[in-house]
Design a protein around this motif. Sequence first.
Motif, PDB file in Angstrom:
ATOM      1  N   ARG A 216       0.781  -1.172   0.044  1.00  0.00           N
ATOM      2  CA  ARG A 216       0.100  -0.006   0.094  1.00  0.00           C
ATOM      3  C   ARG A 216       0.865   1.264  -0.075  1.00  0.00           C
ATOM      4  N   GLY A 217       0.014   2.365  -0.046  1.00  0.00           N
ATOM      5  CA  GLY A 217       0.952   3.778   0.206  1.00  0.00           C
ATOM      6  C   GLY A 217       2.140   3.898  -0.823  1.00  0.00           C
ATOM      7  N   ILE A 218       3.135   4.456  -0.318  1.00  0.00           N
ATOM      8  CA  ILE A 218       4.090   4.948  -1.164  1.00  0.00           C
ATOM      9  C   ILE A 218       4.656   3.602  -1.899  1.00  0.00           C
ATOM     10  N   VAL A 236       7.636  -7.306  -1.734  1.00  0.00           N
ATOM     11  CA  VAL A 236       7.465  -7.726  -0.236  1.00  0.00           C
ATOM     12  C   VAL A 236       6.773  -7.070   0.713  1.00  0.00           C
ATOM     13  N   ASP A 237       5.944  -7.702   1.382  1.00  0.00           N
ATOM     14  CA  ASP A 237       5.091  -6.958   2.436  1.00  0.00           C
ATOM     15  C   ASP A 237       4.939  -8.252   3.648  1.00  0.00           C
ATOM     16  N   ILE A 238       4.451  -7.723   4.908  1.00  0.00           N
ATOM     17  CA  ILE A 238       4.121  -8.906   6.038  1.00  0.00           C
ATOM     18  C   ILE A 238       2.943  -9.648   5.580  1.00  0.00           C
ATOM     19  N   ALA A 240       0.082 -10.103   6.953  1.00  0.00           N
ATOM     20  CA  ALA A 240      -0.929  -9.825   7.380  1.00  0.00           C
ATOM     21  C   ALA A 240      -1.684  -8.851   6.266  1.00  0.00           C
ATOM     22  N   ALA A 241      -0.394  -8.316   5.276  1.00  0.00           N
ATOM     23  CA  ALA A 241      -1.048  -7.443   4.334  1.00  0.00           C
ATOM     24  C   ALA A 241      -0.890  -8.436   2.709  1.00  0.00           C
ATOM     25  N   GLY A 242      -1.115  -9.824   3.240  1.00  0.00           N
ATOM     26  CA  GLY A 242      -1.058 -10.434   2.031  1.00  0.00           C
ATOM     27  C   GLY A 242      -1.869 -10.264   0.908  1.00  0.00           C
ATOM     28  N   GLN A 258       5.690 -12.820   0.709  1.00  0.00           N
ATOM     29  CA  GLN A 258       5.056 -12.446   1.971  1.00  0.00           C
ATOM     30  C   GLN A 258       6.158 -12.711   3.026  1.00  0.00           C
ATOM     31  N   LEU A 259       6.692 -11.648   3.610  1.00  0.00           N
ATOM     32  CA  LEU A 259       7.960 -11.715   4.659  1.00  0.00           C
ATOM     33  C   LEU A 259       8.100 -10.428   5.226  1.00  0.00           C
ATOM     34  N   ASP A 260       8.421 -10.622   6.713  1.00  0.00           N
ATOM     35  CA  ASP A 260       8.670  -9.659   7.647  1.00  0.00           C
ATOM     36  C   ASP A 260      10.168  -9.060   7.468  1.00  0.00           C
ATOM     37  N   ILE A 261      10.408  -8.159   6.925  1.00  0.00           N
ATOM     38  CA  ILE A 261      11.869  -7.706   6.813  1.00  0.00           C
ATOM     39  C   ILE A 261      12.672  -7.718   7.999  1.00  0.00           C
ATOM     40  N   SER A 262      12.154  -7.790   9.157  1.00  0.00           N
ATOM     41  CA  SER A 262      12.961  -7.786  10.401  1.00  0.00           C
ATOM     42  C   SER A 262      13.324  -9.159  10.593  1.00  0.00           C
ATOM     43  N   HIS A 286      14.426  -0.365  -0.491  1.00  0.00           N
ATOM     44  CA  HIS A 286      14.136  -0.496   1.207  1.00  0.00           C
ATOM     45  C   HIS A 286      12.961   0.882   1.353  1.00  0.00           C
ATOM     46  N   ASN A 287      11.721   0.466   1.216  1.00  0.00           N
ATOM     47  CA  ASN A 287      10.591   1.426   1.669  1.00  0.00           C
ATOM     48  C   ASN A 287       9.819   0.980   2.798  1.00  0.00           C
ATOM     49  N   ALA A 288       9.578  -0.340   3.219  1.00  0.00           N
ATOM     50  CA  ALA A 288       8.783  -0.575   4.453  1.00  0.00           C
ATOM     51  C   ALA A 288       9.314   0.177   5.587  1.00  0.00           C
ATOM     52  N   GLY A 289       8.343   0.626   6.149  1.00  0.00           N
ATOM     53  CA  GLY A 289       8.738   1.495   7.549  1.00  0.00           C
ATOM     54  C   GLY A 289       7.532   1.692   8.350  1.00  0.00           C
ATOM     55  N   ILE A 290       7.876   1.978   9.494  1.00  0.00           N
ATOM     56  CA  ILE A 290       6.568   2.226  10.721  1.00  0.00           C
ATOM     57  C   ILE A 290       6.897   3.363  11.306  1.00  0.00           C
ATOM     58  N   THR A 291       5.609   4.016  11.870  1.00  0.00           N
ATOM     59  CA  THR A 291       5.857   5.022  13.059  1.00  0.00           C
ATOM     60  C   THR A 291       5.126   4.561  14.172  1.00  0.00           C
ATOM     61  N   ASN A 309      14.089  -1.517  14.807  1.00  0.00           N
ATOM     62  CA  ASN A 309      14.315  -2.819  14.219  1.00  0.00           C
ATOM     63  C   ASN A 309      13.781  -2.687  12.814  1.00  0.00           C
ATOM     64  N   ILE A 310      12.541  -2.376  12.423  1.00  0.00           N
ATOM     65  CA  ILE A 310      12.081  -2.335  10.893  1.00  0.00           C
ATOM     66  C   ILE A 310      12.491  -1.316  10.199  1.00  0.00           C
ATOM     67  N   ASN A 311      12.738  -0.069  10.557  1.00  0.00           N
ATOM     68  CA  ASN A 311      13.221   1.151   9.863  1.00  0.00           C
ATOM     69  C   ASN A 311      14.717   0.822   9.374  1.00  0.00           C
ATOM     70  N   GLU A 388      -2.290   7.405   3.498  1.00  0.00           N
ATOM     71  CA  GLU A 388      -3.164   6.896   4.509  1.00  0.00           C
ATOM     72  C   GLU A 388      -2.593   7.376   6.035  1.00  0.00           C
ATOM     73  N   MET A 389      -1.059   7.315   5.884  1.00  0.00           N
ATOM     74  CA  MET A 389      -0.551   7.635   7.301  1.00  0.00           C
ATOM     75  C   MET A 389      -0.586   9.133   7.355  1.00  0.00           C
ATOM     76  N   THR A 390      -0.489  10.016   6.379  1.00  0.00           N
ATOM     77  CA  THR A 390      -0.651  11.425   6.889  1.00  0.00           C
ATOM     78  C   THR A 390      -2.058  11.739   7.126  1.00  0.00           C
TER      79      THR A 390
HETATM   80  P1  NAD Z   1       2.267   2.853   5.107  1.00  0.00           P
HETATM   81  O1  NAD Z   1       2.560   2.579   6.432  1.00  0.00           O
HETATM   82  O2  NAD Z   1       1.152   3.134   4.066  1.00  0.00           O
HETATM   83  O3  NAD Z   1       2.877   1.509   4.030  1.00  0.00           O
HETATM   84  C1  NAD Z   1       4.053   0.860   4.895  1.00  0.00           C
HETATM   85  C2  NAD Z   1       4.151  -0.399   4.334  1.00  0.00           C
HETATM   86  O4  NAD Z   1       5.183  -1.134   4.956  1.00  0.00           O
HETATM   87  C3  NAD Z   1       2.601  -1.464   4.691  1.00  0.00           C
HETATM   88  O5  NAD Z   1       2.246  -2.083   3.700  1.00  0.00           O
HETATM   89  C4  NAD Z   1       3.428  -2.197   5.710  1.00  0.00           C
HETATM   90  O6  NAD Z   1       2.728  -3.468   5.928  1.00  0.00           O
HETATM   91  C5  NAD Z   1       4.808  -2.447   5.518  1.00  0.00           C
HETATM   92  N1  NAD Z   1       5.714  -3.083   6.533  1.00  0.00           N
HETATM   93  C6  NAD Z   1       5.580  -2.419   7.916  1.00  0.00           C
HETATM   94  N2  NAD Z   1       6.376  -3.206   8.299  1.00  0.00           N
HETATM   95  C7  NAD Z   1       7.113  -4.380   7.546  1.00  0.00           C
HETATM   96  C8  NAD Z   1       7.564  -5.184   7.946  1.00  0.00           C
HETATM   97  N3  NAD Z   1       8.352  -5.663   8.950  1.00  0.00           N
HETATM   98  N4  NAD Z   1       8.125  -6.233   6.925  1.00  0.00           N
HETATM   99  C9  NAD Z   1       7.504  -5.748   5.500  1.00  0.00           C
HETATM  100  N5  NAD Z   1       6.650  -4.754   5.311  1.00  0.00           N
HETATM  101  C10 NAD Z   1       6.365  -4.112   6.226  1.00  0.00           C
HETATM  102  O7  NAD Z   1       3.564   3.876   5.040  1.00  0.00           O
HETATM  103  P2  NAD Z   1       3.667   5.005   3.982  1.00  0.00           P
HETATM  104  O8  NAD Z   1       3.211   6.123   4.053  1.00  0.00           O
HETATM  105  O9  NAD Z   1       3.518   4.389   2.317  1.00  0.00           O
HETATM  106  O10 NAD Z   1       5.409   4.944   3.909  1.00  0.00           O
HETATM  107  C11 NAD Z   1       6.303   4.272   3.206  1.00  0.00           C
HETATM  108  C12 NAD Z   1       7.776   4.742   3.675  1.00  0.00           C
HETATM  109  O11 NAD Z   1       8.051   6.130   3.401  1.00  0.00           O
HETATM  110  C13 NAD Z   1       8.078   4.599   4.923  1.00  0.00           C
HETATM  111  O12 NAD Z   1       9.452   4.218   5.262  1.00  0.00           O
HETATM  112  C14 NAD Z   1       7.892   5.869   5.762  1.00  0.00           C
HETATM  113  O13 NAD Z   1       8.605   6.022   7.030  1.00  0.00           O
HETATM  114  C15 NAD Z   1       8.146   6.668   4.572  1.00  0.00           C
HETATM  115  N6  NAD Z   1       7.767   8.123   4.651  1.00  0.00           N
HETATM  116  C16 NAD Z   1       6.240   8.495   4.414  1.00  0.00           C
HETATM  117  C17 NAD Z   1       6.010   9.803   4.571  1.00  0.00           C
HETATM  118  C18 NAD Z   1       4.649  10.291   4.412  1.00  0.00           C
HETATM  119  O14 NAD Z   1       4.343  11.418   4.495  1.00  0.00           O
HETATM  120  N7  NAD Z   1       3.734   9.126   3.969  1.00  0.00           N
HETATM  121  C19 NAD Z   1       6.991  10.822   4.670  1.00  0.00           C
HETATM  122  C20 NAD Z   1       8.190  10.403   5.049  1.00  0.00           C
HETATM  123  C21 NAD Z   1       8.873   9.217   4.913  1.00  0.00           C
END
Ligand code: NAD
Length: 446
Positions: A216-218, A236-238, A240-242, A258-262, A286-291, A309-311, A388-390
């Motif tokens: 999803r997202g970016i 690649v994604d976790i 749960a997001a399959g 389907q893979l947890d990158i950590s 490397h895009n996957a990230g959480i807040t 760990n994840i970021n 969706e995050m913002t």
């Molecule tokens: P998002 O939460 O919409 O999407 C992140 C995706 O990463 C999700 O599909 C999630 O399931 C996946 N993910 C999370 N943990 C994972 C793991 N352990 N293994 C595999 N996949 C995993 O977020 P987004 O807004 O699309 O952000 C994408 C990237 O951009 C992130 O690194 C975020 O930090 C960065 N970012 C976003 C913004 C913004 O304004 N949205 C700004 C700066 C940076």
Amino acid sequence: MTDTYTRLVSDGPGRNIAKKLGLPQPAALRRYEPGQALLTGPVVVQGSTPGADKLAAELLSWDLDVRRHPVPAEKLGAIILVLDEVEHPGDLEKPVLAAAASLRDLRPGGRVITVSRPASEASSPAAAAARQGVDGFLRSLAKELRAGATGNGVLLANGVEPTSPSSLGAIRFFLSGRSSFVDGQFLEVSSAAGALPADTDKPLAGKVAVVTGAARGIGAQIARTLYRDGATLVLVDIPAAGEQLAAVANEVRATALQLDISAADAGQRIIDHAVQRHGKLDIVVHNAGITRDKLLANMDQARWSSVININIAAQLRINEALLASEHFRSSPRIVSVASTSGIAGNRGQTNYAASKGGVMGMVRATAPIVGARGGTINAVAPGFIETEMTARIPFAVREIARRLNSLQQGGLPSDVAETIAFLASDAAGGINGEVLRVCGQNLVGA
Ligand code: NAD
């Protein structure tokens, strides 16, 4: 994700009211579509060095309408200021004032690009002052531009010419609609490596790319953009997001992993999947990230460690596996997603900013290792992007955050994706260890 305010003030009565009240009037940005002309209108190449002459000749071969001197009152697509030989701050005056005379003729969505050299490599204090002066000049000019026009700079390391492949690649990126939310930024070209693609609409043809967090997202948009540019993809994604992952993979004819990158073996599993299903691996994004936001005074161990760990720790571990692998040796490309939080800081995001600062540190330190293999590693640092995050940020805070940049609007996931696609392409082969912000030139902090 909608930006209702921008729609309301873009035309009709809303536009007039906003103008009268002096409210922000964000312009519709010129975003790239395949087949789109690089520019509308002529480009003026200012500067009197041999590098400027050669660059003007090269741009002519791109079928652009090139001027060495502006024609009075002619509307312009771009102004390129070649300052590759400035030795003293006094050298800036003539070319800068020549460019100033053309600024009012720049079309909406136009471009100003400086081509200069990094102050860090200057041979005298005066040359360093002139070079660093270009930095302050360009960043200020970008804040003066209006109507979706942007200003960015290309920095050429010693020995790199304005017509070196990645200098041309960076100039082409900044001229094009691919860079519409990149503003007030510099990109350094550190070597003469790289090549402009034969087909500018399919610059990633023949490449196999992995995108993490692609459900999803970016990440999903990065997948769409790399696919459009010709790449074969592993997404690649976790687990749960399959379901979402499968839907995106279906859309871009990718294979899903389907893979947890950590996970400890994530790097090896990515390599095995790419090689078994697609025969090789060229690009990893490397895009996957959480807040997990909390003020530091309220921070708990789970929030801190999951974000680190994840970021960042996962990226470090995966890169180790990639760099140890015989399958990642032919011009490998890594692009990481950082954040302007990691540069300017953000209240409530000490964990996230530590992780994203970490991404930038890792990229800079890994660059020589990947460079020794003919590859590159770079990062993009997005600012406020409409996702969706913002969208979950409370309205008033969100409205302030999205307006506080030179373009007075939030970026789109496609803006981040276009920048990543450029950094992953052969045209960026001489750009290594860079962090490029995709933030519309955030006015606060960064
Ligand atoms: P998002 O939460 O919409 O999407 C992140 C995706 O990463 C999700 O599909 C999630 O399931 C996946 N993910 C999370 N943990 C994972 C793991 N352990 N293994 C595999 N996949 C995993 O977020 P987004 O807004 O699309 O952000 C994408 C990237 O951009 C992130 O690194 C975020 O930090 C960065 N970012 C976003 C913004 C913004 O304004 N949205 C700004 C700066 C940076």
